[in-house]
Design an enzyme around this catalytic site. Structure first.
Site, PDB file in Angstrom:
ATOM      1  N   GLN A 198      19.850  15.890  63.442  1.00  0.00           N
ATOM      2  CA  GLN A 198      19.171  17.139  63.073  1.00  0.00           C
ATOM      3  C   GLN A 198      17.889  16.812  62.317  1.00  0.00           C
ATOM      4  O   GLN A 198      17.908  15.987  61.402  1.00  0.00           O
ATOM      5  CB  GLN A 198      20.100  17.982  62.187  1.00  0.00           C
ATOM      6  CG  GLN A 198      21.366  18.433  62.885  1.00  0.00           C
ATOM      7  CD  GLN A 198      21.128  19.632  63.801  1.00  0.00           C
ATOM      8  OE1 GLN A 198      20.069  20.237  63.789  1.00  0.00           O
ATOM      9  NE2 GLN A 198      22.132  19.951  64.598  1.00  0.00           N
ATOM     10  N   TYR A 227      30.103  19.149  72.676  1.00  0.00           N
ATOM     11  CA  TYR A 227      28.672  18.819  72.570  1.00  0.00           C
ATOM     12  C   TYR A 227      28.421  18.248  71.166  1.00  0.00           C
ATOM     13  O   TYR A 227      27.552  18.715  70.434  1.00  0.00           O
ATOM     14  CB  TYR A 227      27.783  20.043  72.812  1.00  0.00           C
ATOM     15  CG  TYR A 227      28.051  20.790  74.096  1.00  0.00           C
ATOM     16  CD1 TYR A 227      27.386  20.431  75.274  1.00  0.00           C
ATOM     17  CD2 TYR A 227      28.950  21.864  74.142  1.00  0.00           C
ATOM     18  CE1 TYR A 227      27.610  21.125  76.463  1.00  0.00           C
ATOM     19  CE2 TYR A 227      29.187  22.552  75.316  1.00  0.00           C
ATOM     20  CZ  TYR A 227      28.512  22.183  76.473  1.00  0.00           C
ATOM     21  OH  TYR A 227      28.743  22.882  77.635  1.00  0.00           O
ATOM     22  N   GLU A 248      31.278  14.460  74.089  1.00  0.00           N
ATOM     23  CA  GLU A 248      29.836  14.256  74.192  1.00  0.00           C
ATOM     24  C   GLU A 248      29.553  13.443  75.458  1.00  0.00           C
ATOM     25  O   GLU A 248      30.261  12.507  75.779  1.00  0.00           O
ATOM     26  CB  GLU A 248      29.355  13.522  72.923  1.00  0.00           C
ATOM     27  CG  GLU A 248      27.969  12.919  72.959  1.00  0.00           C
ATOM     28  CD  GLU A 248      26.844  13.928  73.189  1.00  0.00           C
ATOM     29  OE1 GLU A 248      26.829  14.989  72.569  1.00  0.00           O
ATOM     30  OE2 GLU A 248      25.980  13.631  74.046  1.00  0.00           O
ATOM     31  N   ASP A 295      28.302  23.356  70.411  1.00  0.00           N
ATOM     32  CA  ASP A 295      26.896  23.286  69.986  1.00  0.00           C
ATOM     33  C   ASP A 295      26.085  22.738  71.158  1.00  0.00           C
ATOM     34  O   ASP A 295      25.570  21.622  71.104  1.00  0.00           O
ATOM     35  CB  ASP A 295      26.799  22.359  68.755  1.00  0.00           C
ATOM     36  CG  ASP A 295      25.376  22.271  68.209  1.00  0.00           C
ATOM     37  OD1 ASP A 295      24.519  23.060  68.637  1.00  0.00           O
ATOM     38  OD2 ASP A 295      25.133  21.406  67.347  1.00  0.00           O
ATOM     39  N   CYS A 322      21.113  26.840  69.675  1.00  0.00           N
ATOM     40  CA  CYS A 322      19.689  26.688  69.331  1.00  0.00           C
ATOM     41  C   CYS A 322      18.834  27.585  70.221  1.00  0.00           C
ATOM     42  O   CYS A 322      17.622  27.464  70.241  1.00  0.00           O
ATOM     43  CB  CYS A 322      19.267  25.224  69.428  1.00  0.00           C
ATOM     44  SG  CYS A 322      19.636  24.477  71.004  1.00  0.00           S
TER      45      CYS A 322
END
Ligand code: SAH
Length: 368
Positions: A198, A227, A248, A295, A322
């Site tokens: 991030q 994710y 992932e 996410d 996002c």
């Protein structure tokens, strides 16, 4: 520091956008979580290097071109990183360092990538070069470190590619361990040149805290972190629940997640390398997870993921998004599977840009 009128307007605009996109889909949208420092938050700073009027310069590309705007974008960038870039350029000018030429594919200094760990003060400098031969390498490193003792690691990356990828495949650590360590909510995370992380640490802590609040975890909960990137959300949740399974697709992120699990002694967390939708389809048996966190990237998740998730029948789903457009699309599909979004909270992770993050809590209709 009080928020400037411009930043307050930006927050209000972002709030309004999220509220109108989620209208009718979420029972209540909480006030946006703004940033106390909307400038200089970017902990990943990248500059392209070129030559203008006989001088070495570094900055960002003018949109749609390869013309470098000197120092461009710096009002959002970590100030210590901007200062290092300036000094690398000064050293390059002083010692007449060769600069990579995109047209000929010849020359040395091509890009500079800097990552900062704002929780620990560590800094990683990545010099992206167009050639293996770096005359004066030792002196260059010595001069740079003496000017910036905050640099804890330097990596040289060789990139001869003709596409727009910032990094090439070959890296050599020339100073320090080759990575930096940052802290998020008391957990430690390694960041290398390529790791996903991030870019706004303080806001990431607020985002993750909101996700933890929405998950209302108890000690026996089995959490799926879909994710999961380098495992940050799941590791931050791991003290509050029974177990975490991260999923992932990116192999490098999975191996970084393994490293982060060990670094934090998070023995109740594991990460699986898989496509999130395939993993959900393969594990779509009822009751397997109590909480699903997802996410996904800007494209959102898939209708198949949502169907399989409903079959697993978690009591809470925490969707970290996002992109509010794809979130709205996916919430409609979750609604069709019996999951209603009861709360959502926008978080401003990217001040000075149009992007906004949203965390939302979904519960099965029978529990609402
Ligand atoms: N939760 C993490 C990362 C979120 S970014 C964090 O907070 O840092 C989204 C992640 O989804 C990236 O790491 C990306 O590699 C991964 N991803 C993209 N497509 C995927 C897929 N189909 N299956 C699983 N992971 C995927």
């Amino acid at each position: 520091m009080p928020r400037s009128a411009d930043y307050q307007r930006e927050l209000a605009d972002k709030s309004k956008r999220v509220e109108s996109l989620l209208e009718g889909l979420v029972s209540s949208v909480e006030p946006i979580i703004g940033s106390d420092n909307p400038y200089h938050y970017r902990n990943k700073v990248h500059a392209a290097v070129g030559v203008s009027k006989g001088r070495v310069i570094a900055g960002t590309y003018e949109p749609g071109t390869h013309r470098i705007i000197e120092g461009g974008g710096s009002e959002l960038e970590n100030e210590a990183a901007s200062a290092v870039i300036k000094d690398i350029v000064a050293i390059a000018n002083k010692y007449h360092m060769s600069v990579y030429n995109e047209k000929t594919g010849q020359g040395l200094l091509r890009r500079i990538l800097i990552r900062t760990a704002d929780g620990t003060g560590q800094m990683l400098v990545v010099l992206v070069l167009g050639d293996y031969m770096f005359p004066g390498k030792k002196n260059f490193i010595k001069t740079l470190i003496s000017k910036h003792p905050g640099i804890t690691s330097i990596v040289i990356n060789i990139n001869k590619r003709t596409d727009s990828m910032i990094l090439g495949d070959k890296s050599e650590t020339v100073y320090g361990p080759g990575y930096i360590t940052d802290t998020l909510l008391g957990k430690k995370f390694s960041i290398s040149a390529e790791s996903f992380y991030q870019i706004n640490r303080i806001q990431a802590e607020k985002l993750y805290s909101k996700a933890i609040e929405y998950a209302s975890l108890n000690r026996t909960d089995r959490v799926l972190d879909a994710y999961c990137g380098t495992g940050t959300i799941g590791i931050c949740m791991s003290d509050h629940c029974g177990s975490v399974t991260g999923v992932e697709l990116n192999a490098k992120a999975v191996s970084d997640a393994g490293h982060n699990i060990r670094k934090n002694n998070a023995s109740n967390v594991k990460v699986v390398k898989a496509d999130a939708t395939e993993y959900m389809n393969d594990n779509a048996s009822e009751g397997k997870f109590d909480v699903v966190v997802l996410d996904p990237p800007r494209e959102g998740t898939t209708p198949e993921f949502i169907k399989a998730c409903a079959k697993i029948s978690p009591s809470r789903i925490v969707y970290v998004s996002c992109n509010p457009e794809t979130l709205a699309r996916d919430l409609k599909l979750f609604d069709g599977e019996g999951y209603k979004a009861v709360k959502a909270c926008p978080v401003d992770m990217f001040s000075g840009t149009e992007h906004v993050e949203v965390v939302s809590l979904l519960q099965h209709m029978i529990f609402v």
